[in-house]
Design a protein around this motif. Structure first.
Motif, PDB file in Angstrom:
ATOM      1  N   GLY A 396      44.926  31.041  39.121  1.00  0.00           N
ATOM      2  CA  GLY A 396      45.738  32.135  38.623  1.00  0.00           C
ATOM      3  C   GLY A 396      45.313  33.418  39.312  1.00  0.00           C
ATOM      4  N   GLU A 397      44.810  34.377  38.542  1.00  0.00           N
ATOM      5  CA  GLU A 397      44.328  35.631  39.120  1.00  0.00           C
ATOM      6  C   GLU A 397      42.803  35.693  39.136  1.00  0.00           C
ATOM      7  N   THR A 398      42.165  34.579  38.785  1.00  0.00           N
ATOM      8  CA  THR A 398      40.709  34.548  38.704  1.00  0.00           C
ATOM      9  C   THR A 398      40.121  33.849  39.913  1.00  0.00           C
ATOM     10  N   GLY A 425      34.604  33.946  39.072  1.00  0.00           N
ATOM     11  CA  GLY A 425      34.838  34.052  37.638  1.00  0.00           C
ATOM     12  C   GLY A 425      35.474  35.355  37.217  1.00  0.00           C
ATOM     13  N   GLN A 426      35.695  36.267  38.188  1.00  0.00           N
ATOM     14  CA  GLN A 426      36.285  37.564  37.890  1.00  0.00           C
ATOM     15  C   GLN A 426      37.739  37.613  38.376  1.00  0.00           C
TER      16      GLN A 426
END
Length: 479
Positions: A396-398, A425-426
């Motif tokens: 996704g966006e991670t 993880g960010q």
């Protein structure tokens, strides 16, 4: 194994030749000039200028022949037993010019003429490339890839008439003798043993033979493409008591892909790897054109580039980003070392006595978002001030996985581990990337030298990660 000798046999411009009393450190360039073939020039003796370019007949996968342009100053004569070489004199003569020579002449492509034979050879290699096609970046209307000449330098003519000559070339005519030669098999590399007062040179038939010899002589010089060692021979007068040529060993020339990894043989030259992989490993496909020149890539190998353990080698940052491993082999068997652990110090590796690099292993699946950034004074055919390879996988966006390989900022190639850890993880956004870029700026122990200052190198690390973010995210931010 073959009976020791001090002579070797090769074909030059269609004629069989005998090289007698060949020393292990004799280059093809030096020998050709001794034979009166002085069209082959020495400009730099390190593969930078292309004035010494010659063609070598090599075998394709389908059994046909291709003509590769290589730097004769970087080819040790011992590797040429049974091989076929073509110089500029072999392409054409006054009154019977080759089409490449003709176009260079009529379009003003030569002034002093020192570099011209090298340009003729590199241009001829591209002229006979069977899959030339117009429409690609850097390709002329006739499909000529002008980057085929990136390893040839000219100080007086200017490159526009040389380019004009390249773009004016048609396709080989049906009666062209070299085009006909390409349909025939290339010579097979032959084993040889040269034993001279200056040292020994061995090219063996099998991996086991090479490992036996390496076990007996653990300090032997392993020779693959020779693009690094030949420079030491030429400029620093380095000599090896025993040289073992391993580039033709079948076990080191395999390229295979499984569901879990891609193995790239350590004896394959970079041009061969590029052709055979295509775009299946996008980060490598992006990197290949930025590695030196076509002349160098036709000889240089991944095994050699890793084995020299140079902190400014271009392949380690890319392979570190790909999480690659190094397959080492000895008489005791094989073992795999992660490339991130392979470099133990400046010009030092974990390779043990009796071991050689068999292959580079790239795990699958590949990270889908990748980039390679080379900071140098010239865009092509130059040594990196800083080189960075990046491979990113998002969920996704991670950030799910991030690997950053760095060259030119420490005594060894390294990973940008602090920046990796800060982003994994960010959310992949500008704020987090900027914070990680500041950490990346602090990686390594960059030095001041004639290529770049330590401060510049550190700044480039930060800017490269920001550039990667902008390019791969399709956003506009202020760098």
């Amino acid at each position: 194994m073959q009976t020791p000798d001090t002579s070797l046999r090769l074909t030059v411009n269609g004629q069989p030749r005998m090289a007698r009393d060949a020393a292990p450190h004799t280059t093809l360039l030096g020998w050709l000039r001794d034979q009166g073939l002085t069209g082959c020039k020495e400009g730099c003796a390190e593969g930078e200028c292309g004035a010494c370019a010659v063609l070598m007949a090599r075998s394709n996968e389908d059994g046909t022949t291709r003509l590769d342009s290589v730097n004769a100053c970087l080819v040790l004569l011992g590797t040429l037993e049974g091989q076929e070489v073509i110089t500029a004199e072999g392409l054409g003569q006054p009154g019977a010019l080759h089409p490449v020579q003709h176009e260079l002449a009529v379009r003003g492509g030569s002034q002093c003429g020192y570099c011209t034979p090298g340009f003729v050879v590199s241009m001829a290699a591209e002229y006979y490339r069977p899959d030339r096609a117009a429409g690609k970046a850097g390709h002329g209307p006739n499909g000529f890839d002008i980057h085929a000449l990136s390893g040839n330098l000219c100080r007086c003519t200017g490159y526009r008439p040389i380019q004009d000559a390249a773009y004016a070339l048609g396709t080989p005519e049906s009666g062209d003798s070299f085009a006909q030669r390409l349909a025939q098999p290339a010579p097979t590399p032959q084993p040889i043993q040269l034993q001279t007062p200056a040292g020994e040179f061995h090219r063996l038939s099998t991996l086991n033979e090479a490992l036996d010899l390496l076990t007996a002589h653990p300090d032997a010089k392993l020779l693959a493409g020779g693009t690094d060692w030949a420079v030491e021979v030429n400029l620093r007068h380095a000599r090896a008591g025993v040289t073992i040529a391993i580039d033709s060993l079948p076990e080191l020339r395999e390229l295979r892909q499984t569901q879990d990894f891609v193995d790239i043989g350590a004896g394959l030259n970079l041009s061969e790897i590029e052709r055979r992989l295509g775009n299946s490993v996008p980060l490598l496909a992006e990197w290949f054109p930025q590695f030196a020149s076509r002349l160098i890539r036709n000889s240089a190998t991944l095994g050699g580039n890793l084995g020299t353990a140079s902190p400014i080698g271009d392949s380690p940052p890319v392979l570190l980003a790909l999480d690659a491993g190094v397959v080492l082999v000895s008489r005791e068997g094989e073992r795999i070392v992660q490339l991130s652990d392979f470099f133990s110090g400046y010009r030092q590796t974990l390779r043990q006595p009796g071991e050689l690099i068999k292959a580079v292993r790239i795990p699958l699946p590949l990270a889908p978002i990748t980039g390679f950034y080379k900071i140098a004074k010239r865009r092509f055919d130059d040594i990196s001030s800083v080189a960075v390879g990046i491979a990113l996988e998002l969920d996704g966006e991670t950030v799910k996985r991030l690997r950053i390989g760095l060259g030119g900022v420490a005594a060894t190639p390294i990973r940008g581990r602090a920046a990796e850890a800060a982003l994994e993880g960010q959310v992949w956004n500008e704020k987090n990337v900027r914070a990680a870029a500041r950490l990346l700026r602090q990686e390594g122990t960059p030095l001041d030298d004639h290529r770049a200052s330590a401060a510049y190198r550190a700044a480039m690390l930060e800017q490269v990660l920001l550039k990667f973010y902008v390019e791969k995210s399709g956003l506009e931010v202020s760098l």
